[in-house]
Design an enzyme around this catalytic site. Structure first.
Site, PDB file in Angstrom:
ATOM      1  N   ASP A  77      -7.516  -2.052   7.300  1.00 43.08           N
ATOM      2  CA  ASP A  77      -8.138  -0.685   7.849  1.00 43.08           C
ATOM      3  C   ASP A  77      -8.171  -0.348   9.017  1.00 43.08           C
ATOM      4  O   ASP A  77      -9.352  -0.059   9.280  1.00 43.08           O
ATOM      5  CB  ASP A  77      -9.194  -0.628   6.867  1.00 43.08           C
ATOM      6  CG  ASP A  77      -9.594   0.847   6.495  1.00 43.08           C
ATOM      7  OD1 ASP A  77      -9.906   1.389   5.440  1.00 43.08           O
ATOM      8  OD2 ASP A  77      -9.002   1.737   7.401  1.00 43.08           O
ATOM      9  N   LEU A  85       1.467  -5.322   3.393  1.00 39.39           N
ATOM     10  CA  LEU A  85       0.067  -5.969   4.075  1.00 39.39           C
ATOM     11  C   LEU A  85      -0.038  -7.440   3.512  1.00 39.39           C
ATOM     12  O   LEU A  85       0.457  -7.440   2.406  1.00 39.39           O
ATOM     13  CB  LEU A  85      -1.082  -4.976   3.523  1.00 39.39           C
ATOM     14  CG  LEU A  85      -1.087  -3.720   4.293  1.00 39.39           C
ATOM     15  CD1 LEU A  85      -2.258  -3.006   3.290  1.00 39.39           C
ATOM     16  CD2 LEU A  85      -1.506  -3.796   5.643  1.00 39.39           C
ATOM     17  N   LYS A 139       0.706  -1.277  -0.247  1.00 37.22           N
ATOM     18  CA  LYS A 139      -0.040   0.044   0.098  1.00 37.22           C
ATOM     19  C   LYS A 139       0.833   1.275  -0.049  1.00 37.22           C
ATOM     20  O   LYS A 139       1.694   1.355   1.065  1.00 37.22           O
ATOM     21  CB  LYS A 139      -0.810   0.222   1.219  1.00 37.22           C
ATOM     22  CG  LYS A 139      -1.928   1.102   1.233  1.00 37.22           C
ATOM     23  CD  LYS A 139      -2.905   0.615   2.286  1.00 37.22           C
ATOM     24  CE  LYS A 139      -4.031   1.869   2.419  1.00 37.22           C
ATOM     25  NZ  LYS A 139      -5.044   1.375   3.551  1.00 37.22           N
ATOM     26  N   ALA A 199      -5.051  -9.850   0.682  1.00 35.68           N
ATOM     27  CA  ALA A 199      -6.314 -10.388   0.685  1.00 35.68           C
ATOM     28  C   ALA A 199      -6.697 -10.726  -0.689  1.00 35.68           C
ATOM     29  O   ALA A 199      -7.298  -9.922  -1.411  1.00 35.68           O
ATOM     30  CB  ALA A 199      -7.185  -9.462   1.200  1.00 35.68           C
ATOM     31  N   ASP A 251     -14.620   1.354  13.067  1.00 32.94           N
ATOM     32  CA  ASP A 251     -14.881   1.426  11.483  1.00 32.94           C
ATOM     33  C   ASP A 251     -15.301   0.445  10.779  1.00 32.94           C
ATOM     34  O   ASP A 251     -15.083   0.040   9.507  1.00 32.94           O
ATOM     35  CB  ASP A 251     -13.734   2.317  10.787  1.00 32.94           C
ATOM     36  CG  ASP A 251     -14.434   3.061   9.521  1.00 32.94           C
ATOM     37  OD1 ASP A 251     -13.397   3.857   8.746  1.00 32.94           O
ATOM     38  OD2 ASP A 251     -15.317   3.434   9.326  1.00 32.94           O
TER      39      ASP A 251
END
Ligand SMILES: Nc1ncnc2c1ncn2[C@@H]1O[C@H](COP(=O)(O)OP(=O)(O)OP(=O)(O)O)[C@@H](O)[C@H]1O
Ligand SMILES: O=C(O)c1cc(-c2cccc(F)c2)nc2ccccc12
Ligand SMILES: [Mg+2]
Length: 276
Positions: free
Chosen positions: A155, A91, A43, A94, A137
């Site tokens: 996140d 990360l 990211k 996914a 969130d």
């Protein structure tokens, strides 16, 4: 495996692949760590954009929190590094992308699919709350899917270690209210039970295709419907699912169904085999 110790990473350690998606402060790329061949999501966040939005502190908190978490339903942050203009987060990939896209494509999920996601969320939240971390969130946009379709909370931009009281009301209220509980919407103090409310909203949206208090373009109406818990559950929703939604979308946070009871709720046990 990515070498676990606090290695100094740099861009030259990675071969960059296709873009996986576009975020608020930059893009996310498929990447392979050259040494181990390990595939990750890299990211990229632009410092200028981060500085302009005054979110550097929040990003450092996100990195600090997520870096220390280890749970199958929580997206791993293996490490990070930065150069003059960009911050890079290494990360876990996914592989099946965003839950949000699945939900948009399918409109709504069958109850057994929703029950599996609720069970995985409840287990991830049990782990998080056990470490005094509130996510704050929870919404489809922030949930990703692993290779076997298992849910991964990504996140942590809005997560906090409790005990850090600060009014995030300003920033919070500029996003959509749909997932926010009454105590946040009313700017009152809040605790980890905010995640229970959001879990209820998520379950409703997975079964109905839209969040319960959504109003076309009227912010005020959504606000009013949230604080009055103006909940209408369609008839196609089973009585077990409806019961669980009503036990999570409770105005008083202390009265919301605790996570252990969510996992043992008939709606979940009907569809999901329990951990041994
Ligand atoms: N670990 C990942 N694996 C696969 N795809 C990812 C991963 N992380 C992000 N993506 C893709 O990139 C997109 C943007 O990522 P993300 O939402 O994290 O960025 P952001 O919106 O800037 O962050 P935030 O939502 O915290 O503001 C996601 O919608 C998703 O499609
Ligand atoms: O120039 C810096 O020292 C810098 C570092 C980082 C940073 C470094 C590690 C982890 C993390 F989350 C953020 N973020 C920034 C955001 C905006 C402007 C500058 C920076
Ligand atoms: Mg995002």
């Amino acid at each position: 495996r990515l070498s676990q110790e606090r290695k100094q990473w740099s861009l030259s350690d990675f071969e960059i692949g296709r873009a996986l998606g576009k975020g608020n402060f930059g893009q996310v790329y498929l990447a392979r760590e050259k040494q181990s061949g390990f595939v990750v999501a890299l990211k990229v966040l632009y410092k200028k954009a981060l500085a302009d939005s005054k979110v550097e502190r929040q990003l450092r908190r996100e990195v600090e929190i997520q870096g220390n978490l280890r749970h199958p339903n929580i997206l791993r942050l293996y490490g990070y590094f930065h150069d003059e203009t960009r911050v890079f987060l290494i990360l876990e990939l996914a592989a099946k992308g965003e839950l949000y896209k699945e939900l948009q494509a399918q409109k709504k999920f069958p109850e057994e699919v929703a029950a599996r996601y609720v069970a995985q969320m409840a287990n991830a939240l049990l782990y998080l709350h056990g470490k005094r971390v509130i996510h704050r969130d929870i919404k489809p946009e922030n949930l990703l899917l692993g290779l076997k379709g298992e849910l991964k909370i990504g996140d942590f931009g809005w997560s906090v270690k409790t005990g850090v009281t600060e009014s995030r009301r300003r920033k919070t209220l500029c996003g959509t209210l749909d997932y926010l509980p009454p105590e946040i919407v009313e700017g009152r103090s809040h605790n980890e039970k905010v995640d229970l409310w959001s879990l209820g909203i998520l379950l409703y949206e997975m079964l109905c295709g839209n969040p319960p208090f959504e109003e076309e373009d009227s912010y005020e109406t959504t606000y009013r419907r949230i604080i009055h818990v103006d909940l209408r559950i369609p008839d196609h929703v089973s009585k077990e699912a409806s019961d669980l939604i009503k036990k999570l979308l409770v105005y008083k946070s202390v009265e919301r169904l605790p996570l252990r009871s969510v996992i043992l709720h008939p709606f979940v046990t009907k569809h999901v085999q329990q951990a041994k």
